[in-house]
Design a protein around this motif. Structure first.
Motif, PDB file in Angstrom:
ATOM      1  N   TYR A 487       0.685  -1.159  -0.427  1.00  9.57           N
ATOM      2  CA  TYR A 487      -0.005  -0.292   0.099  1.00  9.57           C
ATOM      3  C   TYR A 487       0.884   1.442   0.352  1.00  9.57           C
ATOM      4  CZ  TYR A 487      -4.012  -2.953   1.256  1.00  9.57           C
ATOM      5  OH  TYR A 487      -5.670  -3.582   0.513  1.00  9.57           O
ATOM      6  N   SER A 488       1.853   1.200   0.509  1.00 11.18           N
ATOM      7  CA  SER A 488       2.426   2.350   0.560  1.00 11.18           C
ATOM      8  C   SER A 488       3.874   2.951  -0.935  1.00 11.18           C
ATOM      9  CB  SER A 488       4.006   2.334   1.790  1.00 11.18           C
ATOM     10  OG  SER A 488       4.875   3.082   1.992  1.00 11.18           O
ATOM     11  N   THR A 489       3.849   4.210  -0.962  1.00  4.48           N
ATOM     12  CA  THR A 489       4.294   4.694  -1.724  1.00  4.48           C
ATOM     13  C   THR A 489       6.378   4.426  -1.818  1.00  4.48           C
ATOM     14  OG1 THR A 489       4.967   6.542  -2.090  1.00  4.48           O
ATOM     15  CG2 THR A 489       2.839   5.834  -3.083  1.00  4.48           C
ATOM     16  N   ARG A 490       7.135   3.629  -2.476  1.00  2.00           N
ATOM     17  CA  ARG A 490       8.317   3.501  -2.235  1.00  2.00           C
ATOM     18  C   ARG A 490       9.274   5.417  -2.953  1.00  2.00           C
ATOM     19  NH1 ARG A 490      10.590  -1.071  -1.121  1.00  2.00           N
ATOM     20  NH2 ARG A 490       9.267  -3.304  -1.721  1.00  2.00           N
ATOM     21  N   MET A 491      10.582   5.472  -2.251  1.00  2.00           N
ATOM     22  CA  MET A 491      10.637   6.994  -2.145  1.00  2.00           C
ATOM     23  C   MET A 491      12.378   5.645  -2.874  1.00  2.00           C
ATOM     24  SD  MET A 491       9.094   8.796  -1.415  1.00  2.00           S
ATOM     25  CE  MET A 491       9.517   9.966  -1.112  1.00  2.00           C
ATOM     26  N   ARG A 492      13.337   6.818  -2.523  1.00  2.00           N
ATOM     27  CA  ARG A 492      14.597   7.066  -3.862  1.00  2.00           C
ATOM     28  C   ARG A 492      15.520   5.955  -2.562  1.00  2.00           C
ATOM     29  NH1 ARG A 492      17.511  11.616  -5.770  1.00  2.00           N
ATOM     30  NH2 ARG A 492      17.333  12.907  -3.690  1.00  2.00           N
ATOM     31  N   GLY A 493      16.131   5.115  -2.925  1.00  2.00           N
ATOM     32  CA  GLY A 493      16.312   4.589  -2.394  1.00  2.00           C
ATOM     33  C   GLY A 493      16.059   3.386  -1.746  1.00  2.00           C
ATOM     34  N   GLY A 494      14.348   3.497  -1.835  1.00  2.00           N
ATOM     35  CA  GLY A 494      14.113   1.412  -1.686  1.00  2.00           C
ATOM     36  C   GLY A 494      13.018   2.008  -0.311  1.00  2.00           C
ATOM     37  N   TYR A 495      13.318   3.308  -0.529  1.00  2.00           N
ATOM     38  CA  TYR A 495      12.864   3.189   1.336  1.00  2.00           C
ATOM     39  C   TYR A 495      10.749   3.094   1.429  1.00  2.00           C
ATOM     40  CZ  TYR A 495      17.079   4.321   3.083  1.00  2.00           C
ATOM     41  OH  TYR A 495      18.279   4.023   3.984  1.00  2.00           O
ATOM     42  N   LEU A 496      10.291   2.708   2.343  1.00  2.00           N
ATOM     43  CA  LEU A 496       8.980   2.788   2.115  1.00  2.00           C
ATOM     44  C   LEU A 496       8.331   4.132   3.491  1.00  2.00           C
ATOM     45  CD1 LEU A 496       8.416  -0.825   2.978  1.00  2.00           C
ATOM     46  CD2 LEU A 496       7.711  -0.155   0.715  1.00  2.00           C
ATOM     47  N   ARG A 497       7.291   4.054   2.656  1.00  2.00           N
ATOM     48  CA  ARG A 497       6.547   4.861   3.702  1.00  2.00           C
ATOM     49  C   ARG A 497       5.548   4.585   4.725  1.00  2.00           C
ATOM     50  NH1 ARG A 497       6.482  11.633   1.979  1.00  2.00           N
ATOM     51  NH2 ARG A 497       6.596  11.450   4.094  1.00  2.00           N
ATOM     52  N   PHE A 498       6.395   4.730   5.654  1.00  2.00           N
ATOM     53  CA  PHE A 498       5.469   4.312   7.202  1.00  2.00           C
ATOM     54  C   PHE A 498       4.399   5.614   7.313  1.00  2.00           C
ATOM     55  CE2 PHE A 498       8.443   0.823   6.591  1.00  2.00           C
ATOM     56  CZ  PHE A 498       8.158  -0.445   7.022  1.00  2.00           C
ATOM     57  N   GLN A 499       3.273   5.522   7.103  1.00  2.30           N
ATOM     58  CA  GLN A 499       2.407   6.657   6.993  1.00  2.30           C
ATOM     59  C   GLN A 499       0.747   6.193   8.063  1.00  2.30           C
ATOM     60  OE1 GLN A 499       2.094   9.282   3.211  1.00  2.30           O
ATOM     61  NE2 GLN A 499       3.107  10.773   4.425  1.00  2.30           N
ATOM     62  N   ALA A 500       0.367   6.873   8.845  1.00  4.05           N
ATOM     63  CA  ALA A 500      -0.898   6.678   8.755  1.00  4.05           C
ATOM     64  C   ALA A 500      -2.134   5.886   7.919  1.00  4.05           C
ATOM     65  CB  ALA A 500      -1.610   7.741   9.543  1.00  4.05           C
TER      66      ALA A 500
END
Length: 557
Positions: A487-500
């Motif tokens: 469900y999350s969008t990925r950021m540069r470097g493969g990081y995930l966004r652990f948003q609410a």
């Protein structure tokens, strides 16, 4: 006011202000192939639209293909009559429009088209204006491009209001590429194909909901190519892009490819495989999923076995908040240099400051407080404190008034100039909580016993039902990572966004339904930060079968 706003954007000097990102030629050819704009078609009898042509990244290669297809056909009338309606391309920026127009004329001249006809074609093809407001005649068989990526705060208020009035997909914090897609789909002809490369955030997050619903109800998401960690553009971008091919035809399965190498031969072969009319062969880099689009729901683009597991858990278990957990985010002040400092030396009344926990305090996986504190200008359960009742606080804030007043919220409400952007609720500091950084490569969930107030880069989870150490094990597990990566969008470097908004999608049993033995196993695994033990306990919690464990990449042993 709208005209003035358009003129301001059309004269903007920086590429950031107008959302200009330039696409590699190999990727452009790949998208043209996927959309079906190929030289073996009677392209001069078709119509192509480029909504934001910029320096001609898509436009010039498309013209090459158009001319090649036209030259191989029989010519009945003049070049202007035969090609004049084949392309419409729009650009807002003055200087960019002029330079690309000159490049188009030069390209046509080099193809032995006389200067007058070349200029006439360029003027028929190219439209100087705002794509979202400019009139367009008829429908198009192909729509391709890289729509501009502009945040709402960079758009003049009058123009933003006009966009919102015209486009139903301008919802919440939608970036400008969202209505670009909506407008493009509205002029896509029957059987036509849209091929865009843009940020993939809208496919999963909240502001993309109306656009996802539009695609699900009226179009076919034909092809999706994830461009994670690929040099698709001539400059680095923070958010990951994706290529989508959307057609105006009966919805069906979606063919999916991930992370292709950016070289001409690889992309040409991949395009052939993705566009093949026959049933998909055994190709490691391509999968085919049914029902990727489902109303406004986020698109699930993982493997079929992982998607099946997600669907099973969603059907069987309630969400995190439905079992008595609360997900929130820490305080945003808008001026951290003014509101945050060393707790002991913050010269305000003792009840006007709180010890603050930040991402730097939890890097080790445990809380190691570095002694920071945050100013609290709010009374418990109410509005702002009266500064005359707190002389030390008043003196502290007045000394930093210029910095604090420079914030939008202070200029908007000058009487409340000293409030933080988010309201501070001191009771939160004294509650035990789980802390989760916004952006992480892996799940990073830290237990905080009830002494610190979270900073705005930290999400927190509290619960009156679930024991937090047991819940920590669930959030550290591969099951949670699957929910986040889905469900999350990925950021540069493969990081995930652990948003609410993504954390709230996690499914979990009611605490009363968890056995005493399993409660103990979960808590002990979290306390020891034993990730394999977390997985073993969580796999039992969700009663995962062998195939489901394999879908997560492990067996829990």
């Amino acid at each position: 006011m709208v005209v003035a706003a358009i003129e301001k954007l059309s004269s903007a000097a920086g590429t950031d202000s107008r959302g200009a990102i330039f696409t590699r030629v190999e990727v452009v050819d790949f998208i043209l192939d996927l959309a079906g704009y190929t030289e073996d078609q009677l392209l001069h009898e078709k119509r192509l639209l480029e909504p934001s042509f910029g320096g001609g990244d898509f436009l010039l290669p498309a013209i090459d293909r158009l001319l090649a297809a036209w030259k191989s056909s029989q010519h009945v009338t003049s070049v202007v009559e035969e090609l004049g309606d084949a392309i419409r391309a729009v650009e807002l920026h003055h200087k960019t429009f002029s330079s690309t127009r000159a490049a188009v004329i030069e390209k046509l001249r080099l193809e032995s088209i006389d200067v007058q006809c070349a200029a006439t074609l360029a003027d028929r093809w190219l439209v100087h204006g705002d794509f979202l407001l400019s009139p367009l005649d008829g429908h198009f068989d192909f729509i391709v491009g890289n729509p501009p990526y502009v945040r709402q705060e960079l758009i003049p208020a009058a123009l933003l209001a006009e966009y919102r009035n015209r486009y139903q997909t301008m919802y919440d914090r939608a970036d400008i590429y969202i209505p670009f897609i909506e407008r493009s789909l509205s002029v896509l002809g029957k059987g036509g194909s849209l091929g865009f490369i843009c940020a993939d955030r809208w496919m999963k997050n909240r502001y993309g909901g109306p656009l996802r619903s539009l695609v699900a109800n009226q179009f076919h998401l034909k092809i999706y190519v994830d461009m994670v960690d690929t040099p698709a553009f001539l400059s680095d971008v923070i958010a990951y892009p994706a290529i989508t091919i959307i057609s105006r035809e009966t919805p069906g399965a979606t063919r999916i490819a991930h992370r292709p190498a950016i070289d001409r031969d690889t992309l040409a072969n991949l395009a052939d495989a993705l566009c093949a009319s026959n049933q998909l062969n055994e190709v490691d880099s391509i999968s085919e999923l049914a029902q990727v689009t489902n109303g406004a729901e986020p698109w699930l683009l993982e493997s079929s076995d992982q998607m099946a597991l997600i669907r099973r858990l969603e059907k069987q278990f309630p969400s995190l908040e439905e079992v008595g957990c609360k997900v929130g985010i820490g305080v945003a002040t808008g001026a951290d240099k003014a509101y945050i400092g060393d707790f002991d030396t913050l010269d305000v009344e003792p009840d006007r400051k709180l010890p603050l926990v930040t991402t730097k305090d939890i890097l080790s996986g445990e809380v190691q407080w570095r002694g920071q504190g945050v100013i609290n200008p709010f009374v418990e359960g109410g509005g702002l404190v009266e500064l005359r009742s707190y002389p030390r606080l008043r003196r502290y804030l007045e000394a930093r008034r210029d910095v604090i007043m420079d914030r939008h919220c202070a200029r908007k409400s000058p009487d409340n100039w000293y409030r933080t952007i988010d309201r501070i609720t001191p009771a939160l500091a004294s509650r035990p909580k789980l802390l989760i950084p916004d952006i992480k490569g892996e799940a990073h969930v830290v237990y905080e016993g009830g002494a610190l107030y979270p900073h705005h880069n930290l999400y927190y989870v509290t619960s009156d039902e679930w024991e937090l150490r047991a819940l920590q094990a669930v959030l550290l597990s591969d099951v949670t990572r699957l929910f986040m990566s889905t469900y999350s969008t990925r950021m540069r470097g493969g990081y995930l966004r652990f948003q609410a908004q993504y954390l709230r999608r996690i499914r979990i049993p009611q605490w009363a339904n968890v056995s005493i033995m399993l409660r103990k196993a979960l808590a002990e695994a979290a306390i020891m930060r034993d990730f394999p033990a977390c997985n073993r306990a969580v796999f039992k919690l969700f009663e995962l079968g062998n195939n489901e464990r394999s879908a997560l990449g492990g067996n829990g042993e």
